[in-house]
Design a protein around this motif. Sequence first.
Motif, mmCIF file in Angstrom:
data_model
loop_
_atom_site.group_PDB
_atom_site.id
_atom_site.type_symbol
_atom_site.label_atom_id
_atom_site.label_comp_id
_atom_site.label_asym_id
_atom_site.label_seq_id
_atom_site.Cartn_x
_atom_site.Cartn_y
_atom_site.Cartn_z
ATOM 1 N N LEU A 148 0.852 -1.181 0.000
ATOM 2 C CA LEU A 148 0.000 0.000 0.000
ATOM 3 C C LEU A 148 0.894 1.239 0.000
ATOM 4 O O LEU A 148 1.954 1.245 0.638
ATOM 5 C CB LEU A 148 -0.930 0.011 1.217
ATOM 6 C CG LEU A 148 -2.027 -1.062 1.242
ATOM 7 C CD1 LEU A 148 -2.793 -0.995 2.547
ATOM 8 C CD2 LEU A 148 -2.996 -0.887 0.074
ATOM 9 N N ALA A 149 0.437 2.297 -0.681
ATOM 10 C CA ALA A 149 1.275 3.476 -0.853
ATOM 11 C C ALA A 149 1.492 4.232 0.457
ATOM 12 O O ALA A 149 2.615 4.542 0.840
ATOM 13 C CB ALA A 149 0.657 4.400 -1.900
ATOM 14 N N ARG A 150 0.410 4.500 1.153
ATOM 15 C CA ARG A 150 0.514 5.299 2.369
ATOM 16 C C ARG A 150 -0.714 5.064 3.234
ATOM 17 O O ARG A 150 -1.696 4.467 2.796
ATOM 18 C CB ARG A 150 0.640 6.787 2.033
ATOM 19 C CG ARG A 150 -0.511 7.318 1.186
ATOM 20 C CD ARG A 150 -0.287 8.743 0.761
ATOM 21 N NE ARG A 150 -0.290 9.648 1.893
ATOM 22 C CZ ARG A 150 -0.049 10.951 1.784
ATOM 23 N NH1 ARG A 150 0.273 11.469 0.605
ATOM 24 N NH2 ARG A 150 -0.099 11.723 2.839
ATOM 25 N N ARG A 207 4.487 8.499 6.745
ATOM 26 C CA ARG A 207 3.112 8.031 6.542
ATOM 27 C C ARG A 207 3.101 6.731 5.750
ATOM 28 O O ARG A 207 2.124 6.405 5.098
ATOM 29 C CB ARG A 207 2.285 9.096 5.816
ATOM 30 C CG ARG A 207 1.964 10.296 6.669
ATOM 31 C CD ARG A 207 0.957 11.205 6.014
ATOM 32 N NE ARG A 207 -0.306 10.537 5.706
ATOM 33 C CZ ARG A 207 -1.388 11.156 5.227
ATOM 34 N NH1 ARG A 207 -1.344 12.461 5.021
ATOM 35 N NH2 ARG A 207 -2.475 10.493 4.958
ATOM 36 N N ASN A 208 4.200 5.990 5.804
ATOM 37 C CA ASN A 208 4.317 4.749 5.048
ATOM 38 C C ASN A 208 4.680 3.586 5.979
ATOM 39 O O ASN A 208 5.808 3.070 5.934
ATOM 40 C CB ASN A 208 5.368 4.889 3.947
ATOM 41 C CG ASN A 208 5.008 5.975 2.956
ATOM 42 O OD1 ASN A 208 4.166 5.790 2.098
ATOM 43 N ND2 ASN A 208 5.662 7.124 3.104
ATOM 44 N N PRO A 209 3.775 3.165 6.846
ATOM 45 C CA PRO A 209 4.072 2.033 7.709
ATOM 46 C C PRO A 209 4.061 0.730 6.915
ATOM 47 O O PRO A 209 3.746 0.711 5.719
ATOM 48 C CB PRO A 209 2.927 2.066 8.732
ATOM 49 C CG PRO A 209 1.793 2.690 7.984
ATOM 50 C CD PRO A 209 2.414 3.706 7.069
#
Length: 297
Positions: free
Chosen positions: A157-159, A180-182
């Motif tokens: 997933l992107a963010r 914001r990229n876990p």
Amino acid sequence: MDLVTAVITANMRTTSKEQIATYDFHITCYMQQAHQLYPDVSIKPIHHAALHVGRMLEDFGPVHSHSSPYYKRYINFLHCMNTNRKPGGQLESMMMMMSARNANLSALLADNTALRNKVSEIVDILAKFSREDTQRLARFGEFEPSSEIKLGLKVELARLDDCYYQKLCSQLSATMLVDRNPSFYDEILLHGISYGCAGTSKIRNSPVVFHPAATTVDADTPILAGVVERVFQYTTPLFTGIFLGIWSFQPVDSALDPYRQYGFAGGFLCFRNVNDYHVILPPAIVRATSRWPTVQA
């Protein structure tokens, strides 16, 4: 509903004097009312046995440790032992000795990390043997006593979605998070129960009942129904945490909900629309479910 309440209470993974009293009350009410409704139906042995389950809970604890699936697994364990066909009472003593030896070895390997590393092949064989489910009754994962949290496969997933990002900031008491990229995952295993994400193939395991974030969990803590949409791990130089992003349903007004009168076993009715978004820690999940009775808003 007395029978439903009794069955749910008896099958909980924990027990207490209050739960035992609840079970005894509802199973007695069920028996009395069933006899009034169907006076021509005779009482069966299973009904008599059901009246003794409360005593069983008091003596032996939760039923998953002594119910039929447990004994089926243990019988299979005994069948796999090499008893060498010992006659005249030697068979029983040998099975007891082998069983105790297996239990001691398992405990030793569980507590000694250095030893586990040296005999890793034996550990793998024992783990495979203990999880063997030849009759499809063991459901080993559901009875796993470990409280360790395990994550499934990574999802690209992107963010993090804006709605969950804002809730995460609130959860961490931060005005803004740099990253914001876990790391996203398709499911999480908590106390042996798998919870999936709605956007993956694990969607059937995504409906949950949960406590909203930032609350102290007690008897009066509100419970919401919703769907797990995100499972992610967020890491900073000072903090690493696993979170669940959940969107909740809007509960129907209690005065219009016919299910609430039956207590915890009856559940509650919800509208089908999304009411709010939540970011919670895994322990805030109360339970999983497979289907929701919802109404169109």
